[in-house]
Enzyme design. Sequence first.
Site, PDB file in Angstrom:
ATOM      1  N   ALA A   1       3.144 -75.834  88.766  1.00 20.93           N
ATOM      2  CA  ALA A   1       2.346 -75.714  87.541  1.00 20.93           C
ATOM      3  C   ALA A   1       3.226 -75.943  86.321  1.00 20.93           C
ATOM      4  CB  ALA A   1       1.725 -74.328  87.475  1.00 20.93           C
ATOM      5  N   GLY A   2       2.616 -76.491  85.274  1.00 26.10           N
ATOM      6  CA  GLY A   2       3.331 -76.720  84.025  1.00 26.10           C
ATOM      7  C   GLY A   2       3.637 -78.179  83.787  1.00 26.10           C
ATOM      8  N   PHE A   3       3.694 -78.973  84.870  1.00 28.48           N
ATOM      9  CA  PHE A   3       3.981 -80.406  84.695  1.00 28.48           C
ATOM     10  C   PHE A   3       2.728 -81.121  84.184  1.00 28.48           C
ATOM     11  CE2 PHE A   3       4.350 -84.815  85.831  1.00 28.48           C
ATOM     12  CZ  PHE A   3       5.662 -85.108  85.489  1.00 28.48           C
TER      13      PHE A   3
ATOM     14  N   ARG B   1       9.528 -71.882  76.453  1.00 32.52           N
ATOM     15  CA  ARG B   1       8.680 -70.809  75.938  1.00 32.52           C
ATOM     16  C   ARG B   1       7.403 -71.448  75.368  1.00 32.52           C
ATOM     17  NH1 ARG B   1      13.249 -70.311  72.306  1.00 32.52           N
ATOM     18  NH2 ARG B   1      12.850 -71.327  70.294  1.00 32.52           N
TER      19      ARG B   1
ATOM     20  N   ASN C   1      -1.966 -66.678  87.620  1.00 33.33           N
ATOM     21  CA  ASN C   1      -0.628 -66.632  87.018  1.00 33.33           C
ATOM     22  C   ASN C   1      -0.533 -65.434  86.077  1.00 33.33           C
ATOM     23  OD1 ASN C   1       1.818 -67.047  85.822  1.00 33.33           O
ATOM     24  ND2 ASN C   1       1.195 -68.860  84.673  1.00 33.33           N
TER      25      ASN C   1
ATOM     26  N   SER D   1       3.949 -65.535  83.693  1.00 35.55           N
ATOM     27  CA  SER D   1       4.604 -66.281  82.619  1.00 35.55           C
ATOM     28  C   SER D   1       5.243 -65.297  81.654  1.00 35.55           C
ATOM     29  CB  SER D   1       3.596 -67.133  81.858  1.00 35.55           C
ATOM     30  OG  SER D   1       4.196 -67.582  80.655  1.00 35.55           O
TER      31      SER D   1
ATOM     32  N   ASN E   1       6.009 -65.950  78.646  1.00 36.18           N
ATOM     33  CA  ASN E   1       5.842 -66.433  77.277  1.00 36.18           C
ATOM     34  C   ASN E   1       4.538 -66.030  76.601  1.00 36.18           C
ATOM     35  OD1 ASN E   1       8.373 -67.804  77.408  1.00 36.18           O
ATOM     36  ND2 ASN E   1       7.369 -69.326  78.717  1.00 36.18           N
TER      37      ASN E   1
ATOM     38  N   ASN F   1       7.820 -67.648  89.404  1.00 39.10           N
ATOM     39  CA  ASN F   1       7.827 -68.275  88.082  1.00 39.10           C
ATOM     40  C   ASN F   1       9.262 -68.357  87.529  1.00 39.10           C
ATOM     41  OD1 ASN F   1       6.708 -69.184  85.532  1.00 39.10           O
ATOM     42  ND2 ASN F   1       4.816 -68.176  86.161  1.00 39.10           N
TER      43      ASN F   1
ATOM     44  N   TYR G   1       9.733 -78.554  89.929  1.00 35.13           N
ATOM     45  CA  TYR G   1       9.502 -79.107  88.603  1.00 35.13           C
ATOM     46  C   TYR G   1      10.846 -79.527  87.992  1.00 35.13           C
ATOM     47  CZ  TYR G   1       7.655 -79.509  83.800  1.00 35.13           C
ATOM     48  OH  TYR G   1       7.298 -79.962  82.559  1.00 35.13           O
ATOM     49  N   SER G   2      11.704 -78.561  87.635  1.00 32.59           N
ATOM     50  CA  SER G   2      12.925 -78.884  86.897  1.00 32.59           C
ATOM     51  C   SER G   2      13.827 -79.868  87.639  1.00 32.59           C
ATOM     52  CB  SER G   2      13.718 -77.611  86.587  1.00 32.59           C
ATOM     53  OG  SER G   2      12.908 -76.687  85.908  1.00 32.59           O
TER      54      SER G   2
HETATM   55  C1  LIG Z   1       8.366 -76.860  81.007  1.00 33.43           C
HETATM   56  C2  LIG Z   1       7.809 -75.911  82.016  1.00 33.43           C
HETATM   57  C3  LIG Z   1       6.483 -75.468  81.907  1.00 33.43           C
HETATM   58  C4  LIG Z   1       5.958 -74.580  82.850  1.00 33.43           C
HETATM   59  N1  LIG Z   1       4.651 -74.179  82.738  1.00 33.43           N
HETATM   60  C5  LIG Z   1       4.119 -73.362  83.694  1.00 33.43           C
HETATM   61  C6  LIG Z   1       2.763 -72.965  83.632  1.00 33.43           C
HETATM   62  O1  LIG Z   1       2.004 -73.384  82.755  1.00 33.43           O
HETATM   63  N2  LIG Z   1       2.303 -72.119  84.581  1.00 33.43           N
HETATM   64  C7  LIG Z   1       3.089 -71.653  85.606  1.00 33.43           C
HETATM   65  O2  LIG Z   1       2.615 -70.908  86.458  1.00 33.43           O
HETATM   66  N3  LIG Z   1       4.382 -72.034  85.700  1.00 33.43           N
HETATM   67  C8  LIG Z   1       4.905 -72.873  84.765  1.00 33.43           C
HETATM   68  N4  LIG Z   1       6.215 -73.250  84.870  1.00 33.43           N
HETATM   69  C9  LIG Z   1       7.035 -72.709  85.976  1.00 33.43           C
HETATM   70  C10 LIG Z   1       7.092 -73.656  87.181  1.00 33.43           C
HETATM   71  O3  LIG Z   1       5.814 -73.820  87.752  1.00 33.43           O
HETATM   72  C11 LIG Z   1       8.050 -73.089  88.240  1.00 33.43           C
HETATM   73  O4  LIG Z   1       7.533 -71.872  88.711  1.00 33.43           O
HETATM   74  C12 LIG Z   1       9.458 -72.852  87.704  1.00 33.43           C
HETATM   75  O5  LIG Z   1       9.815 -73.856  86.776  1.00 33.43           O
HETATM   76  C13 LIG Z   1      10.513 -72.820  88.797  1.00 33.43           C
HETATM   77  O6  LIG Z   1      10.573 -74.061  89.478  1.00 33.43           O
HETATM   78  P1  LIG Z   1      11.704 -75.178  89.156  1.00 33.43           P
HETATM   79  O7  LIG Z   1      13.020 -74.478  89.138  1.00 33.43           O
HETATM   80  O8  LIG Z   1      11.556 -76.185  90.252  1.00 33.43           O
HETATM   81  O9  LIG Z   1      11.345 -75.752  87.836  1.00 33.43           O
HETATM   82  C14 LIG Z   1       6.762 -74.133  83.935  1.00 33.43           C
HETATM   83  C15 LIG Z   1       8.080 -74.595  84.034  1.00 33.43           C
HETATM   84  C16 LIG Z   1       8.615 -75.475  83.109  1.00 33.43           C
HETATM   85  C17 LIG Z   1      10.027 -75.945  83.258  1.00 33.43           C
END
Ligand SMILES: Cc1cc2nc3c(=O)[nH]c(=O)nc-3n(C[C@H](O)[C@H](O)[C@H](O)COP(=O)(O)O)c2cc1C
Length: 363
Positions: A60-62, A110, A169, A172, A174, A242, A315-316
Amino acid sequence: MIGLFDRIARPLLRVLAPEDAHALTLHALKFAPKRSFADDARLGLRVFGLNFKNPIGIAAGFDKNAEVPDALLALGFGFVEVGTVTPLPQAGNPRPRVFRLNADEGVINRLGFNSAGATAVLARLAARARAGGIVGVNIGANRDSNDRAGDYVRLIETLAPVASYVTVNISSPNTPGLRDLQQASALDDLLARIVARRDRVVPHAGPTPVLLKIAPDLSLNDLDDVVGIARTRHVDGMIVGNTTITRPAGLRDQVTAKQAGGLSGRPLFALATRMLAETYVRVEGAFPLIGVGGIDSGDAALAKIRAGADLVQLYSGLVYRGLGLLAEIKAVLLRALEREGVERFGELVGMDAAAVTAEEWPN
Ligand SMILES: Cc1cc2nc3c(=O)[nH]c(=O)nc-3n(C[C@H](O)[C@H](O)[C@H](O)COP(=O)(O)O)c2cc1C
């Protein structure tokens, strides 16, 4: 094709501010071919009653507003989680609000649930409903809502008909106070209401699995409560987890590390994997887990599976490794099956969980 796109695009994207680079990537994906692809059948698996072509999803978030789920599926992801979606549109926090820790291969964000809102997301998902593929929807409360639990209940009713699964969720960092919903009495009430509403809409929405996404920052006592409640309220799975509000020791980019927000990427891997294993041993097979946090290689994805994940998300890692990461993970997973002499990943899930929980706490 993907390799070429990656080689040309990544250096360009790196010089842009993270949020602009992201917007450009989403824009490019809107024009990407949406042909479906075939995976090695051994990567396929059935979880939550759904058939996944492979166990690797985009977190999520992408794609917060469901703009490109089919392009992402066509790139080879086994599933896409769109969102977080809030009931009403909201702008999120002021920019800048996403920061790269290049030396650490981490990200701090954030964003604060910038969302186009449920009506817009519903329309987009309804328009692609017959395209197939697994598209989960991650839901969250509006920042100014005076009934946050009610927001989740309304969202599940609205979005279940177009969602392969729904993720609650409450993790978060934020949205001020959101994580308080992880406290036992609030969580019990919230999950009871969400599951009851999901059950009520089954006749027209189908049996939409409900997943709970938690923070990696819970204490183990709180995790005991959360898993206990998730089990008694019969959620279908959990996502661990998260971003973290902690800053692990040894971060190189100490200046950026001071930015407020949730940290993701490589520096999150050890903590998130530990929490995954801790969750796995408490769940005792009652439901499957999705492991997420810091996956940046095939070996990291395999470690998540061995720590207790049936499915993984990332994601990252894509920011630093590009889309080639997806193919690398698939190759490493297939090699692991051969090496271990097993036919399905199911046989590897949780193999290392006990060992991981016996390690020193990551810092
Ligand atoms: C820019 C960005 C936005 C994100 N937005 C959300 C979101 O809207 N909802 C959510 O549940 N997680 C969100 N996340 C968290 C990711 O879904 C994931 O749980 C977290 O980044 C750890 O995974 P990673 O290390 O592979 O990025 C976001 C992460 C990033 C980097």
